[in-house]
Design an enzyme around this catalytic site. Structure first.
Site, PDB file in Angstrom:
ATOM      1  N   ASP A  76      -7.064  -1.343  -4.522  1.00 58.10           N
ATOM      2  CA  ASP A  76      -8.115  -0.967  -3.575  1.00 58.10           C
ATOM      3  C   ASP A  76      -9.016   0.112  -4.165  1.00 58.10           C
ATOM      4  OD1 ASP A  76      -7.047  -2.700  -1.660  1.00 58.10           O
ATOM      5  OD2 ASP A  76      -5.747  -1.146  -0.843  1.00 58.10           O
ATOM      6  N   ASP A  88       0.855  -1.192   0.000  1.00 59.27           N
ATOM      7  CA  ASP A  88       0.000   0.000   0.000  1.00 59.27           C
ATOM      8  C   ASP A  88       0.883   1.232   0.000  1.00 59.27           C
ATOM      9  OD1 ASP A  88      -2.422  -1.448   0.127  1.00 59.27           O
ATOM     10  OD2 ASP A  88      -2.223  -1.655   2.295  1.00 59.27           O
TER      11      ASP A  88
END
Length: 223
Positions: A183, A149
């Site tokens: 995401d 991430d």
């Protein structure tokens, strides 16, 4: 939206997602950040669990490794189900908005699955040093990779006033989660399904209704 365009869209999202993750892994140390704007940072973290960093071991009486394996296997089954869902709605010539949304969800889910399945054997650890691709000492094994991430939007970073009950004096930050392109694709797809619910699930019914010009046509359509 046909099968070819859907596949091209999925491939494009996967390329952007994986290129961004490879770049972060091979250029950033874990925890390193770069300020793009005051409200947008590139912050490298690794997610070992599900959404928002949750772990199955926090809920069930199992080890972290077992929880990670169960989660990865679940994701594999889920991507098969989403793939069938996408193929089915394309075959039925569902509304373009519907197909677009499921393409985004599928591409995002697949992007994170690639991390979970393969990154553990492709990279070494990023703790204190920049990771090496195809390392002789990978940080994990197959099915035990960590999701990369890097997108962080702390648009509001302040402290609650002291006079506020319970929260007074504590730090408040919005938007707190760190996420990635995959995401973003999943969230966008789900958002489209929610916001354009009537268009997505009602367009076929409307098309059938406009084609009915008589009682006989109506009865035929119902049959």
């Amino acid at each position: 939206m046909g099968l070819k365009k859907s596949i091209l869209l999925i491939i494009l999202i996967l390329i952007i997602d994986q290129v961004s993750k490879f770049y972060i892994k091979t250029n950033f140390v874990l925890g390193e950040s770069v300020d793009v704007y005051n409200w947008f940072k590139i912050l490298f973290i690794e997610n070992e669990g599900a959404a928002w960093g949750a772990k199955l071991s926090d809920i069930l009486p199992i080890s972290d490794n077992t929880g990670k394996l169960v989660l990865t296997i679940f994701r594999l089954f889920a991507i098969v189900g989403i793939g069938y869902w996408l193929f089915d709605i394309i075959k039925k010539q569902s509304p373009r908005t519907y197909i677009l949304a499921v393409c985004l969800i599928f591409a995002g889910a697949l992007g994170n699955i690639l991390d979970s399945v393969f990154y553990g054997v492709l990279f070494d650890a990023s703790n204190g040093n920049v990771a090496t691709l195809f390392s002789d000492e990978p940080y994990g094994s197959l099915f035990y990779g960590k999701v990369v991430d890097m997108l962080y939007f702390p648009m509001v970073d302040t402290t609650w006033p002291e006079w506020m009950p319970y929260f007074g004096g504590s730090r408040f930050r919005f938007f707190e989660p760190v996420f990635n392109i995959a995401d973003t694709a999943i969230s966008t797809g789900v958002g489209i399904l929610i916001v354009f619910n009537k268009r997505v699930f009602g367009e076929h019914d409307e098309e059938v209704d406009t084609s009915i010009t008589s009682e006989e046509d109506y009865l035929s359509a119902k049959e």
